[in-house]
Design an enzyme around this catalytic site. Structure first.
Site, PDB file in Angstrom:
ATOM      1  N   HIS A 152     -10.658  -4.645   9.812  1.00 48.05           N
ATOM      2  CA  HIS A 152     -11.230  -4.508   8.456  1.00 48.05           C
ATOM      3  C   HIS A 152     -12.586  -3.800   8.502  1.00 48.05           C
ATOM      4  CE1 HIS A 152      -8.274  -7.664   7.652  1.00 48.05           C
ATOM      5  NE2 HIS A 152      -8.555  -7.650   6.375  1.00 48.05           N
ATOM      6  N   GLU A 195       0.817  -1.212   0.000  1.00 48.02           N
ATOM      7  CA  GLU A 195       0.000   0.000   0.000  1.00 48.02           C
ATOM      8  C   GLU A 195       0.854   1.267   0.000  1.00 48.02           C
ATOM      9  OE1 GLU A 195      -0.499  -2.534   2.088  1.00 48.02           O
ATOM     10  OE2 GLU A 195      -2.512  -3.271   1.663  1.00 48.02           O
TER      11      GLU A 195
END
Lengths: 330, 356
Positions: B159, B90
């Site tokens: 998440h 990322e």
């Protein structure tokens, strides 16, 4: 390589326990009894088993989103694991963590982790505190091929190398990061080669063969305990199922490839070898399987019969002390 | 009486435009396709966005089509030059997007889960947000990031984030949260065409909801909220999934004779203060509904704006309905208790109005 009869039986029991746990978990997930996503590791059992065979409860492991095998190999109880995944109060984390966050600090299990690569600095930190306290405990970071593309993984390896920390980097290369194949996403030939950049040993290991893992891990553990620093083990293995329970892996890989790997399944491979070499009898293996089958059935039953957490549990465990809790504004 | 407002007029085309019902995720995918066709400098990077990368020779080119099928089918039309699978990197992805944007392209990044923005946070904060300012306006950073936010799907603490305020706090970044298929089309297109870094948050619980979407491409101005229910007794302010919650609450309140004006902010930064203040000046009472944890949240920010700029119009305290100051739990009953629901909004509203 001499392995005691007790250790052999433990290895078989552990690999079969992982396999059976995940098979039953998948069935229960489809039924809706597990609450979130299930990332299973069937096919990869030899890795955590061959490594944890050298560890004791004072050693620490860090794990991944695909962490059931690591938990089981480190001795976490299957009934409390199943209960956790079923979201029950009796689960390892009171149902607050689920499959991706099972931890058992009494067993040296630092937690499954939903952030890719996160196990690596945690295991380095465990090795750091072992050194700090002058203990001979070590840290083991389990992580996947996908995690090797995370910066923190490399920062952690460098840190461990310059401080010669007692840590093992156990990369389970199952050849897929979700659906992305390793040959696309990882530069160079072997992940183990990256160890050279940190001046530490990097070893490619057959991750489908628990004996090969046991042997390679034995040297890595010896080095760590002797203060010789970290080792990177690359366990070449295969994830039989998709990334999670509903994933259909044949959309991104071929059946022929799956079949080739399944021919090298670590469990039948172990059975053939120990029977052939007369290390264990077929009936002893069968007894172990029967015992584990019953244990996992009992775990499912335990989980199903366990209570869900009361709503008050939502607010506990955020801090040790906090003077002004906010229970949601309503 | 509550009047349902079906479209975002005057921001986009109305419901009389040619169009059809489609799911949120389908509208998202359609918009990416439109924007890739429209501008050859737009390209997409992310984990699994093509799926089975490098395996065209095996006939495997679009296995997943990205998380939540956001990029399904795009690799076939646009090829690997513009639909780029990445490793799980990322920070590199977002940092490289900034570098690519500084040099002429318009990268679109699939961050997968909103939580993973933190893995790339330094790149977002120190490069994406600040480059234009630090370099005296010499450059622009036209990047778009999209990510799935919110609890409710058993994904547990790492998440399930809704920390919109963390991004909104940073000068140089924009953050929007489309709340239905109609707004996802207009806001995603606007984000991709915008010359600043924009994060588009898509709540997981909205993904499979269907709504009307016009056929022709359109944009919704970043920083404009919309009214989704017209009412006069109380203002309910929602964002992302809580807009749905507010609509449900408004319907329940209507059955009890309470008329709620429901504002969907759509954009956290820039924030449409006017539409909120105008509504509060009309109803004199407000309940802000935010799934995020309450401290320093969007709910708190909106409450501060109202206290500052409409204090004299308030007949009652500004109320917030939010998640608790905890991570998101896994077990379903706890997760359900975490998320503000219509019953909580109705309860708070009735207490505010002295009806309970």
């Amino acid at each position: 390589m001499q392995i005691s009869k007790e250790k052999l039986a433990w290895m078989y029991e552990t690999m079969y326990r992982i396999r059976r746990f995940e098979e039953r978990l998948l069935e229960e997930t489809v039924k809706g009894n597990a609450m979130g996503v299930a990332h299973t590791s069937d096919g990869e059992e030899a890795g955590p088993t061959g490594i944890c065979a050298h560890l004791t409860e004072k050693d620490w492991i860090g794990s991944t989103h695909r962490g059931h095998g690591h938990c089981i190999a480190k001795g976490v109880e299957t009934n409390r694991m199943m209960a956790e995944i079923f979201g029950r109060l009796t689960g390892m984390c009171k149902g607050k963590g689920g499959s991706m966050h099972i931890a058992d600090f009494s067993k040296g299990m630092l937690g499954a982790n939903g952030i890719v690569g996160a196990s690596v600095p945690l295991a380095v930190g465990a090795a750091l505190s072992a050194r700090y306290f002058g203990s001979d405990a070590i840290g083991v970071a389990f992580f996947g091929d996908g995690a090797t593309s995370q910066g923190v993984v490399h920062e952690s390896m460098n840190l461990a190398a310059i401080w010669r920390l007692p840590v093992i980097f156990a990369c389970e290369n199952n050849h897929y990061a979700e659906s992305t194949p390793v040959e696309y996403a990882v530069a160079g030939s072997d992940i183990a080669d990256r160890a050279a950049g940190y001046g530490i040993p990097g070893v490619v290991v057959d991750g489908m063969d628990v004996f090969a893992v046991y042997e390679a891990a034995g040297e890595a553990v010896r080095r760590a305990r002797a203060g010789e620093g970290p080792t990177l083990l690359e366990l070449k293995t295969y994830r039989y199922h998709g990334h999670y329970h509903a994933d259909e892996p044949l959309k991104y890989r071929l059946k022929e490839e799956e079949d080739l790997w399944k021919k090298r399944d670590p469990i039948p491979g172990f059975e053939q070898r120990v029977v052939q070499q007369k290390l264990m009898t077929a009936s002893a293996l069968e007894q172990i399987r029967a015992k584990i089958d019953a244990e996992i059935e009992a775990a499912v039953k335990f989980a199903l019969e366990s209570p869900l957490p009361p709503i008050e549990e939502l607010y506990t465990d955020v801090y040790v002390n906090y003077s002004n809790p906010v229970q949601g504004l309503r | 009486m509550v009047i349902e407002v079906k479209q975002a007029n005057p921001m986009g085309p109305g419901i009389d435009a040619p169009g059809r019902e489609m799911r949120y995720r389908e509208a998202f995918n359609k918009t990416l396709r439109d924007e890739l066709r429209r501008d050859p400098n737009v390209f997409i990077m992310g984990e699994d966005v093509a799926g089975g990368a490098g395996r065209a020779h095996l006939g495997l080119v679009d296995s997943w089509g990205g998380p939540f099928a956001a990029t399904k089918g795009l690799i076939q039309e646009f090829g690997a030059r513009r639909i780029k699978d990445t490793p799980i990197s990322e920070a590199a992805m977002v940092g490289a997007a900034v570098g690519a944007a500084l040099t002429g392209t318009r990268p679109v990044i699939d961050l997968m889960y909103f939580d993973f923005a933190t893995v790339a946070f330094d790149q977002l904060l120190s490069n994406a947000a600040k480059s234009r300012y630090m370099f005296g306006g010499q450059t622009k950073i036209p990047i778009t990031l999209f990510a799935r936010s919110g609890a409710g799907s058993g994904h547990a603490a790492q998440h399930s984030e809704s920390f919109y305020s963390i991004i909104a706090h940073i000068p140089g970044l924009k953050v929007v949260a489309p709340s239905d298929a109609y707004t996802v089309r207009g806001l995603l297109a606007a984000a991709i065409r915008d010359d600043d870094p924009v994060i588009v948050c898509n709540h997981k619980k909205l993904m499979n909801l269907s709504g009307f979407v016009p056929d022709d491409s359109y944009t919704i101005e970043l920083g404009r909220g919309r009214r989704v229910r017209e009412g006069s007794d109380v203002t309910l302010v929602g964002m992302s999934w809580t807009t749905e919650v507010c609509k449900q609450a408004a319907d329940k309140l209507a059955a009890e004779g309470v008329s709620a004006d429901v504002i969907d902010i759509l954009s956290m930064s820039p924030l449409d203060e006017d539409i909120i203040l105008e509504s509060v000046k009309k109803t004199n009472k407000v309940v802000i509904v935010d799934e995020d944890t309450p401290r320093c949240s969007m709910a708190s920010e909106i409450a501060a704006v109202i206290a500052d700029k409409a204090f004299d119009f308030l007949d009652a305290p500004v109320k917030r309905v939010t998640g608790p100051h905890t991570p998101v739990p896994y077990s379903r009953p706890l997760e359900t208790a975490f998320i503000p629901d219509a019953a909580a909004v109705v309860g708070t509203t009735k207490r505010l109005l002295g009806l309970e």
